[in-house]
Design an enzyme around this catalytic site. Structure first.
Site, PDB file in Angstrom:
ATOM      1  N   ASP A 163       1.035  -1.368  -0.027  1.00 58.41           N
ATOM      2  CA  ASP A 163       0.330   0.280  -0.311  1.00 58.41           C
ATOM      3  C   ASP A 163       0.521   0.985  -0.066  1.00 58.41           C
ATOM      4  O   ASP A 163       0.088   2.255   0.460  1.00 58.41           O
ATOM      5  CB  ASP A 163      -1.411   0.024   1.036  1.00 58.41           C
ATOM      6  CG  ASP A 163      -2.047  -0.813   1.378  1.00 58.41           C
ATOM      7  OD1 ASP A 163      -2.325  -1.724   0.140  1.00 58.41           O
ATOM      8  OD2 ASP A 163      -1.942  -1.979   2.406  1.00 58.41           O
TER       9      ASP A 163
ATOM     10  N   HIS B 135      -4.131  -1.996  -6.979  1.00 59.16           N
ATOM     11  CA  HIS B 135      -3.102  -0.936  -6.961  1.00 59.16           C
ATOM     12  C   HIS B 135      -4.649   0.157  -7.341  1.00 59.16           C
ATOM     13  O   HIS B 135      -5.409  -0.286  -8.482  1.00 59.16           O
ATOM     14  CB  HIS B 135      -2.148  -1.190  -7.720  1.00 59.16           C
ATOM     15  CG  HIS B 135      -2.250  -1.993  -8.950  1.00 59.16           C
ATOM     16  ND1 HIS B 135      -2.537  -3.269  -8.865  1.00 59.16           N
ATOM     17  CD2 HIS B 135      -2.859  -1.330 -10.155  1.00 59.16           C
ATOM     18  CE1 HIS B 135      -2.604  -4.121  -9.652  1.00 59.16           C
ATOM     19  NE2 HIS B 135      -2.721  -2.891 -10.651  1.00 59.16           N
TER      20      HIS B 135
END
Length: 428
Positions: free
Chosen positions: A13, A41
Protein backbone atom coordinates in the site's frame (compact mmCIF):
# COMPACT_ATOMS: atom_id res chain seq x y z
CA UNK A 1 18.15 -1.57 -23.00
CA UNK A 2 16.57 -0.54 -19.70
CA UNK A 3 14.58 -2.59 -17.21
CA UNK A 4 13.16 -1.16 -14.01
CA UNK A 5 11.59 -2.98 -11.06
CA UNK A 6 9.17 -1.16 -8.74
CA UNK A 7 8.93 -2.67 -5.25
CA UNK A 8 7.22 -1.66 -2.04
CA UNK A 9 9.67 -1.06 0.80
CA UNK A 10 7.16 -1.44 3.64
CA UNK A 11 4.07 -3.64 4.17
CA UNK A 12 2.40 -2.84 0.85
CA UNK A 13 0.00 0.00 0.00
CA UNK A 14 2.95 2.37 -0.52
CA UNK A 15 1.56 3.86 -3.73
CA UNK A 16 3.31 1.49 -6.15
CA UNK A 17 0.37 1.67 -8.57
CA UNK A 18 0.73 5.43 -8.92
CA UNK A 19 4.50 5.26 -9.44
CA UNK A 20 4.19 2.31 -11.83
CA UNK A 21 1.49 4.07 -13.82
CA UNK A 22 3.68 7.16 -14.08
CA UNK A 23 6.73 5.17 -15.20
CA UNK A 24 4.63 3.04 -17.56
CA UNK A 25 4.16 6.04 -19.83
CA UNK A 26 7.83 5.75 -20.86
CA UNK A 27 7.91 1.93 -21.04
CA UNK A 28 7.00 -0.43 -23.85
CA UNK A 29 6.17 -3.36 -21.54
CA UNK A 30 4.70 -3.52 -18.02
CA UNK A 31 4.80 -6.87 -16.20
CA UNK A 32 3.69 -8.35 -12.89
CA UNK A 33 5.69 -11.22 -11.45
CA UNK A 34 4.12 -12.42 -8.18
CA UNK A 35 0.97 -12.47 -6.05
CA UNK A 36 -2.61 -12.54 -7.19
CA UNK A 37 -5.80 -10.61 -6.55
CA UNK A 38 -5.00 -10.29 -2.85
CA UNK A 39 -3.53 -6.81 -3.32
CA UNK A 40 -5.08 -3.87 -5.11
CA UNK A 41 -3.52 -0.92 -6.85
CA UNK A 42 -5.31 2.34 -7.57
CA UNK A 43 -4.48 4.17 -10.79
CA UNK A 44 -5.41 7.71 -11.82
CA UNK A 45 -5.61 7.84 -15.63
CA UNK A 46 -6.88 10.89 -17.53
CA UNK A 47 -8.33 12.21 -14.28
CA UNK A 48 -10.32 9.05 -13.53
CA UNK A 49 -9.64 6.55 -10.75
CA UNK A 50 -9.43 2.82 -11.50
CA UNK A 51 -8.85 -0.07 -9.09
CA UNK A 52 -7.09 -3.19 -10.33
CA UNK A 53 -5.94 -6.35 -8.59
CA UNK A 54 -4.44 -8.68 -11.22
CA UNK A 55 -3.83 -6.77 -14.42
CA UNK A 56 -0.73 -4.53 -14.67
CA UNK A 57 -1.08 -0.77 -14.35
CA UNK A 58 -0.05 -0.18 -17.97
CA UNK A 59 -3.25 -1.70 -19.36
CA UNK A 60 -4.78 1.74 -19.99
CA UNK A 61 -2.07 2.48 -22.57
CA UNK A 62 -3.06 0.69 -25.77
CA UNK A 63 0.52 0.76 -27.07
CA UNK A 64 2.01 -1.00 -24.00
CA UNK A 65 2.28 -4.76 -23.72
CA UNK A 66 1.07 -5.89 -20.29
CA UNK A 67 2.22 -9.20 -18.84
CA UNK A 68 0.89 -11.42 -16.06
CA UNK A 69 3.96 -13.52 -15.33
CA UNK A 70 4.45 -17.15 -14.38
CA UNK A 71 5.04 -16.30 -10.72
CA UNK A 72 1.47 -15.13 -10.24
CA UNK A 73 -1.50 -17.19 -9.09
CA UNK A 74 -4.62 -16.40 -11.08
CA UNK A 75 -8.26 -16.67 -10.05
CA UNK A 76 -9.94 -16.99 -13.48
CA UNK A 77 -13.24 -15.61 -12.15
CA UNK A 78 -11.49 -12.56 -10.71
CA UNK A 79 -9.49 -12.11 -13.92
CA UNK A 80 -12.54 -12.21 -16.17
CA UNK A 81 -14.35 -9.81 -13.84
CA UNK A 82 -11.39 -7.41 -14.06
CA UNK A 83 -11.31 -7.69 -17.86
CA UNK A 84 -15.02 -6.82 -17.96
CA UNK A 85 -14.38 -3.90 -15.59
CA UNK A 86 -11.73 -2.48 -17.93
CA UNK A 87 -13.92 -3.05 -20.99
CA UNK A 88 -16.82 -1.22 -19.31
CA UNK A 89 -14.79 2.00 -19.48
CA UNK A 90 -14.11 1.54 -23.18
CA UNK A 91 -10.54 0.29 -22.90
CA UNK A 92 -9.18 -2.63 -24.92
CA UNK A 93 -7.25 -5.48 -23.30
CA UNK A 94 -5.78 -6.85 -26.52
CA UNK A 95 -2.36 -5.76 -25.22
CA UNK A 96 -2.52 -8.25 -22.31
CA UNK A 97 -0.38 -11.40 -22.22
CA UNK A 98 -0.83 -14.16 -19.60
CA UNK A 99 1.80 -16.76 -18.82
CA UNK A 100 0.86 -20.34 -19.60
CA UNK A 101 2.99 -21.32 -16.59
CA UNK A 102 1.08 -19.27 -14.01
CA UNK A 103 -0.89 -21.31 -11.46
CA UNK A 104 -4.68 -21.27 -11.14
CA UNK A 105 -6.67 -20.46 -8.00
CA UNK A 106 -9.69 -22.76 -7.77
CA UNK A 107 -12.76 -22.67 -5.48
CA UNK A 108 -11.24 -25.14 -3.02
CA UNK A 109 -8.23 -22.85 -2.53
CA UNK A 110 -10.50 -19.98 -1.55
CA UNK A 111 -12.60 -22.10 0.81
CA UNK A 112 -9.53 -23.66 2.44
CA UNK A 113 -8.01 -20.21 2.90
CA UNK A 114 -11.06 -19.15 4.89
CA UNK A 115 -11.53 -22.23 7.07
CA UNK A 116 -7.81 -22.51 7.82
CA UNK A 117 -7.72 -18.87 8.93
CA UNK A 118 -10.80 -19.37 11.11
CA UNK A 119 -9.23 -22.44 12.71
CA UNK A 120 -6.23 -20.40 13.87
CA UNK A 121 -8.36 -18.54 16.40
CA UNK A 122 -6.27 -15.89 18.13
CA UNK A 123 -3.28 -16.78 15.92
CA UNK A 124 -4.76 -15.47 12.66
CA UNK A 125 -2.21 -14.27 10.11
CA UNK A 126 -4.52 -11.78 8.39
CA UNK A 127 -5.12 -13.55 5.08
CA UNK A 128 -7.35 -11.81 2.51
CA UNK A 129 -9.13 -15.17 1.99
CA UNK A 130 -8.55 -15.06 -1.77
CA UNK A 131 -6.97 -18.52 -1.96
CA UNK A 132 -3.46 -17.20 -2.54
CA UNK A 133 -1.65 -19.22 0.14
CA UNK A 134 -3.32 -22.57 -0.64
CA UNK A 135 -2.60 -22.09 -4.37
CA UNK A 136 1.09 -21.47 -3.67
CA UNK A 137 1.05 -24.49 -1.33
CA UNK A 138 -0.16 -26.69 -4.18
CA UNK A 139 2.49 -25.20 -6.46
CA UNK A 140 5.24 -26.11 -3.98
CA UNK A 141 3.69 -29.55 -3.43
CA UNK A 142 3.72 -30.08 -7.22
CA UNK A 143 -0.01 -30.72 -7.46
CA UNK A 144 -0.95 -27.25 -8.74
CA UNK A 145 -2.94 -26.67 -11.90
CA UNK A 146 -1.39 -24.21 -14.34
CA UNK A 147 -2.98 -22.05 -17.02
CA UNK A 148 -1.63 -24.47 -19.65
CA UNK A 149 -3.55 -27.27 -17.89
CA UNK A 150 -6.72 -25.18 -17.71
CA UNK A 151 -6.67 -24.80 -21.50
CA UNK A 152 -6.35 -28.59 -21.98
CA UNK A 153 -9.77 -30.05 -21.20
CA UNK A 154 -8.63 -33.63 -20.53
CA UNK A 155 -5.60 -32.64 -18.48
CA UNK A 156 -7.61 -30.16 -16.44
CA UNK A 157 -10.31 -32.75 -15.73
CA UNK A 158 -7.73 -35.35 -14.69
CA UNK A 159 -5.84 -33.04 -12.33
CA UNK A 160 -8.99 -31.48 -10.93
CA UNK A 161 -10.46 -34.90 -10.11
CA UNK A 162 -7.22 -35.93 -8.38
CA UNK A 163 -7.06 -32.72 -6.34
CA UNK A 164 -10.73 -32.70 -5.37
CA UNK A 165 -10.38 -36.14 -3.79
CA UNK A 166 -7.81 -34.69 -1.38
CA UNK A 167 -9.35 -31.24 -0.91
CA UNK A 168 -12.85 -32.54 -0.25
CA UNK A 169 -11.48 -34.93 2.35
CA UNK A 170 -9.73 -32.01 4.07
CA UNK A 171 -12.84 -29.84 3.99
CA UNK A 172 -15.25 -32.56 5.12
CA UNK A 173 -13.16 -34.55 7.62
CA UNK A 174 -10.86 -31.92 9.11
CA UNK A 175 -12.91 -28.75 8.84
CA UNK A 176 -16.40 -30.28 8.96
CA UNK A 177 -17.71 -28.37 5.96
CA UNK A 178 -18.93 -29.27 2.47
CA UNK A 179 -16.68 -30.02 -0.47
CA UNK A 180 -17.12 -29.43 -4.21
CA UNK A 181 -18.61 -31.31 -7.16
CA UNK A 182 -16.24 -32.07 -10.03
CA UNK A 183 -18.70 -31.28 -12.83
CA UNK A 184 -19.69 -27.93 -11.33
CA UNK A 185 -16.11 -26.64 -11.24
CA UNK A 186 -15.17 -28.29 -14.53
CA UNK A 187 -18.01 -26.70 -16.51
CA UNK A 188 -17.55 -23.23 -15.02
CA UNK A 189 -13.77 -23.12 -15.38
CA UNK A 190 -13.67 -24.57 -18.89
CA UNK A 191 -15.97 -21.72 -19.92
CA UNK A 192 -13.66 -19.21 -18.21
CA UNK A 193 -10.69 -20.83 -19.97
CA UNK A 194 -12.14 -19.95 -23.37
CA UNK A 195 -12.38 -16.28 -22.39
CA UNK A 196 -8.78 -16.30 -21.18
CA UNK A 197 -7.33 -18.41 -24.04
CA UNK A 198 -6.57 -15.56 -26.51
CA UNK A 199 -4.31 -13.86 -23.97
CA UNK A 200 -2.21 -16.91 -23.04
CA UNK A 201 1.35 -17.33 -24.27
CA UNK A 202 4.92 -18.03 -23.14
CA UNK A 203 5.50 -14.64 -21.55
CA UNK A 204 9.19 -15.29 -20.88
CA UNK A 205 9.68 -15.17 -24.66
CA UNK A 206 7.69 -11.93 -24.90
CA UNK A 207 9.71 -10.29 -22.13
CA UNK A 208 13.17 -11.43 -23.18
CA UNK A 209 12.57 -10.60 -26.85
CA UNK A 210 11.41 -7.14 -25.82
CA UNK A 211 14.44 -6.52 -23.60
CA UNK A 212 16.83 -7.85 -26.26
CA UNK A 213 15.22 -5.45 -28.76
CA UNK A 214 16.13 -2.50 -26.55
CA UNK A 215 12.66 -1.80 -25.22
CA UNK A 216 12.00 -0.36 -21.78
CA UNK A 217 10.41 -2.97 -19.52
CA UNK A 218 8.82 -2.13 -16.19
CA UNK A 219 8.25 -4.84 -13.57
CA UNK A 220 5.49 -4.10 -11.08
CA UNK A 221 5.67 -5.71 -7.66
CA UNK A 222 2.66 -6.26 -5.41
CA UNK A 223 2.59 -6.07 -1.60
CA UNK A 224 5.97 -5.05 -0.13
CA UNK A 225 9.34 -6.32 1.07
CA UNK A 226 8.10 -6.75 4.66
CA UNK A 227 5.41 -9.10 3.29
CA UNK A 228 7.94 -11.22 1.39
CA UNK A 229 7.74 -14.87 2.45
CA UNK A 230 11.52 -15.02 2.98
CA UNK A 231 12.50 -11.47 3.93
CA UNK A 232 9.31 -10.24 5.62
CA UNK A 233 7.77 -10.50 9.09
CA UNK A 234 7.12 -14.24 8.76
CA UNK A 235 4.51 -15.69 9.27
CA UNK A 236 2.63 -12.38 8.84
CA UNK A 237 3.54 -12.30 5.17
CA UNK A 238 2.23 -13.16 1.74
CA UNK A 239 3.04 -16.48 0.05
CA UNK A 240 5.31 -15.14 -2.70
CA UNK A 241 8.42 -12.99 -3.17
CA UNK A 242 7.66 -9.28 -3.75
CA UNK A 243 11.38 -8.43 -3.49
CA UNK A 244 13.18 -7.50 -6.70
CA UNK A 245 14.74 -10.97 -6.83
CA UNK A 246 11.24 -12.35 -7.35
CA UNK A 247 11.31 -10.89 -10.86
CA UNK A 248 13.76 -13.47 -12.13
CA UNK A 249 11.70 -16.38 -10.78
CA UNK A 250 8.27 -14.93 -11.52
CA UNK A 251 8.87 -13.63 -15.03
CA UNK A 252 11.51 -15.84 -16.61
CA UNK A 253 13.94 -12.94 -17.05
CA UNK A 254 17.50 -13.47 -15.81
CA UNK A 255 19.08 -11.25 -13.11
CA UNK A 256 21.65 -9.77 -15.50
CA UNK A 257 18.81 -8.05 -17.34
CA UNK A 258 17.61 -5.99 -14.34
CA UNK A 259 19.07 -2.48 -14.31
CA UNK A 260 17.20 -0.33 -11.79
CA UNK A 261 15.13 -1.05 -8.68
CA UNK A 262 12.86 1.74 -7.46
CA UNK A 263 11.70 1.33 -3.87
CA UNK A 264 8.39 3.01 -3.04
CA UNK A 265 7.79 4.24 0.51
CA UNK A 266 5.13 6.36 2.08
CA UNK A 267 6.38 9.39 4.00
CA UNK A 268 5.04 7.48 7.01
CA UNK A 269 4.28 3.77 7.51
CA UNK A 270 1.08 1.72 7.19
CA UNK A 271 0.19 -1.91 7.61
CA UNK A 272 -2.93 -4.06 7.15
CA UNK A 273 -3.32 -7.20 9.25
CA UNK A 274 -1.53 -8.62 12.24
CA UNK A 275 2.12 -8.64 13.25
CA UNK A 276 4.64 -6.34 14.97
CA UNK A 277 4.61 -2.67 13.98
CA UNK A 278 7.00 -0.72 16.22
CA UNK A 279 6.20 2.82 15.06
CA UNK A 280 2.41 2.34 15.17
CA UNK A 281 0.39 5.36 16.29
CA UNK A 282 -2.70 4.52 18.34
CA UNK A 283 -3.56 8.14 19.04
CA UNK A 284 -5.07 11.26 17.50
CA UNK A 285 -2.07 11.76 15.22
CA UNK A 286 -2.50 8.25 13.83
CA UNK A 287 -6.22 8.85 13.30
CA UNK A 288 -5.45 12.16 11.56
CA UNK A 289 -2.96 10.55 9.15
CA UNK A 290 -5.40 7.69 8.43
CA UNK A 291 -8.23 10.05 7.54
CA UNK A 292 -6.18 12.61 5.58
CA UNK A 293 -4.34 9.85 3.70
CA UNK A 294 -7.52 7.75 3.34
CA UNK A 295 -5.71 4.69 4.66
CA UNK A 296 -8.18 1.90 3.95
CA UNK A 297 -7.36 -1.30 2.07
CA UNK A 298 -8.12 -1.41 -1.68
CA UNK A 299 -9.03 -5.10 -1.50
CA UNK A 300 -10.57 -5.45 1.96
CA UNK A 301 -11.65 -1.92 2.92
CA UNK A 302 -10.03 -2.52 6.32
CA UNK A 303 -8.56 0.53 8.07
CA UNK A 304 -4.80 0.43 7.83
CA UNK A 305 -2.58 0.65 10.87
CA UNK A 306 -0.59 3.89 10.76
CA UNK A 307 2.79 4.85 12.18
CA UNK A 308 5.87 7.02 11.80
CA UNK A 309 8.43 6.42 9.05
CA UNK A 310 10.70 3.52 9.99
CA UNK A 311 14.16 3.75 8.41
CA UNK A 312 15.13 0.33 9.82
CA UNK A 313 12.42 -1.26 7.69
CA UNK A 314 13.39 0.62 4.53
CA UNK A 315 17.11 -0.07 5.03
CA UNK A 316 16.22 -3.76 5.20
CA UNK A 317 14.24 -3.39 1.97
CA UNK A 318 17.17 -1.62 0.29
CA UNK A 319 19.55 -4.40 1.25
CA UNK A 320 17.45 -7.43 0.21
CA UNK A 321 16.09 -5.85 -2.98
CA UNK A 322 19.16 -3.94 -4.18
CA UNK A 323 17.17 -0.71 -4.35
CA UNK A 324 18.84 2.00 -6.45
CA UNK A 325 16.32 4.83 -6.08
CA UNK A 326 13.61 5.90 -3.62
CA UNK A 327 10.11 7.12 -4.45
CA UNK A 328 8.40 8.81 -1.47
CA UNK A 329 4.61 9.08 -1.70
CA UNK A 330 1.95 10.94 0.27
CA UNK A 331 4.31 13.62 1.53
CA UNK A 332 1.35 16.01 1.43
CA UNK A 333 -0.51 13.91 4.04
CA UNK A 334 1.95 15.09 6.70
CA UNK A 335 1.27 18.80 6.11
CA UNK A 336 -0.01 20.47 9.27
CA UNK A 337 1.59 18.10 11.79
CA UNK A 338 3.72 20.23 14.10
CA UNK A 339 6.42 17.68 14.95
CA UNK A 340 7.34 14.64 12.87
CA UNK A 341 9.28 11.57 13.93
CA UNK A 342 11.51 9.16 12.05
CA UNK A 343 12.58 5.86 13.58
CA UNK A 344 16.36 5.61 13.18
CA UNK A 345 17.02 2.34 15.06
CA UNK A 346 15.53 -0.06 17.61
CA UNK A 347 16.54 -0.56 21.23
CA UNK A 348 16.48 -3.99 22.89
CA UNK A 349 17.63 -4.42 26.50
CA UNK A 350 19.60 -1.21 26.21
CA UNK A 351 21.32 -2.31 22.99
CA UNK A 352 20.87 -0.36 19.75
CA UNK A 353 19.78 -2.51 16.78
CA UNK A 354 20.06 -1.01 13.29
CA UNK A 355 19.04 -4.05 11.21
CA UNK A 356 15.60 -5.65 11.09
CA UNK A 357 15.32 -8.72 13.40
CA UNK A 358 14.02 -12.05 12.08
CA UNK A 359 12.81 -13.10 15.55
CA UNK A 360 9.35 -11.57 15.99
CA UNK A 361 9.35 -12.15 19.75
CA UNK A 362 12.53 -10.09 19.99
CA UNK A 363 11.10 -7.51 17.58
CA UNK A 364 7.97 -7.11 19.70
CA UNK A 365 10.16 -6.31 22.72
CA UNK A 366 12.14 -3.64 20.87
CA UNK A 367 11.50 0.06 21.29
CA UNK A 368 11.80 2.52 18.41
CA UNK A 369 14.54 5.14 18.64
CA UNK A 370 13.16 8.38 17.23
CA UNK A 371 14.58 11.52 15.74
CA UNK A 372 12.22 14.49 15.81
CA UNK A 373 11.95 16.97 12.96
CA UNK A 374 9.83 20.11 12.64
CA UNK A 375 6.78 19.79 10.41
CA UNK A 376 5.34 22.30 7.95
CA UNK A 377 1.98 24.01 7.60
CA UNK A 378 2.08 24.90 3.91
CA UNK A 379 -0.10 23.20 1.29
CA UNK A 380 2.45 21.38 -0.88
CA UNK A 381 0.05 19.72 -3.34
CA UNK A 382 0.99 22.24 -6.05
CA UNK A 383 4.76 21.77 -5.71
CA UNK A 384 6.47 20.52 -8.89
CA UNK A 385 10.14 20.91 -7.96
CA UNK A 386 12.21 19.65 -5.03
CA UNK A 387 13.67 23.10 -4.35
CA UNK A 388 10.18 24.62 -4.11
CA UNK A 389 9.22 22.47 -1.12
CA UNK A 390 9.06 24.23 2.25
CA UNK A 391 12.43 23.98 3.98
CA UNK A 392 11.12 21.58 6.64
CA UNK A 393 9.50 19.28 4.06
CA UNK A 394 12.68 19.21 2.00
CA UNK A 395 14.77 18.52 5.09
CA UNK A 396 12.38 15.70 6.06
CA UNK A 397 12.79 13.76 2.82
CA UNK A 398 16.52 14.50 2.69
CA UNK A 399 16.84 13.00 6.16
CA UNK A 400 14.95 9.90 4.98
CA UNK A 401 17.42 9.42 2.12
CA UNK A 402 20.35 9.83 4.53
CA UNK A 403 18.98 7.29 7.01
CA UNK A 404 17.97 4.72 4.39
CA UNK A 405 21.03 5.13 2.20
CA UNK A 406 18.88 5.36 -0.94
CA UNK A 407 19.12 8.35 -3.31
CA UNK A 408 15.87 10.18 -4.01
CA UNK A 409 14.36 9.51 -7.44
CA UNK A 410 10.72 10.60 -7.06
CA UNK A 411 8.45 12.26 -4.53
CA UNK A 412 4.68 12.61 -4.69
CA UNK A 413 2.45 15.35 -3.26
CA UNK A 414 -0.98 14.06 -4.28
CA UNK A 415 -2.84 11.34 -6.20
CA UNK A 416 -2.71 12.90 -9.67
CA UNK A 417 -0.06 12.22 -12.30
CA UNK A 418 1.15 15.83 -12.35
CA UNK A 419 1.73 15.63 -8.59
CA UNK A 420 4.54 13.12 -9.18
CA UNK A 421 7.91 14.88 -9.19
CA UNK A 422 10.95 13.16 -10.72
CA UNK A 423 14.20 14.21 -9.07
CA UNK A 424 16.52 11.79 -10.87
CA UNK A 425 16.15 9.98 -14.21
CA UNK A 426 14.81 6.43 -13.98
CA UNK A 427 15.45 4.70 -17.29
CA UNK A 428 18.93 6.05 -17.92
Amino acid sequence: MSTVVVVGTQWGDEGKGKITDYLAESAEVVARYQGGNNAGHTIIFDGNKYKLHLIPSGIFYSDKTCVIGNGMVIDPKALVKELEYIHSFGFSTSNLKISDRAHVILPYHIKLDGVEEDSRGANKIGTTRKGIGPAYMDKAARIGIRIADLLDRDEFARKLERNLAEKNMLLEKLYNTTGFELKEILDEYLALAEIIRPYVTDTSVVLNDSIDSGNRVLFEGAQGVLLDIDQGTYPYVTSSNPIAGGVTIGSGVGPTKIHQVIGVAKAYTTRVGDGPFLTELNDATGDHIREVGFEYGTTTGRPRRVGWFDSVVVRHARRVSGITGLAITKLDTLSGIETLRICTAYKYNGEIIESFPANLNLLAKCEPVYEELPGWTEDITGIRNLNDLPENARHYIERITQLTGIPMSIFSVGPDREQTVVVRGIYG
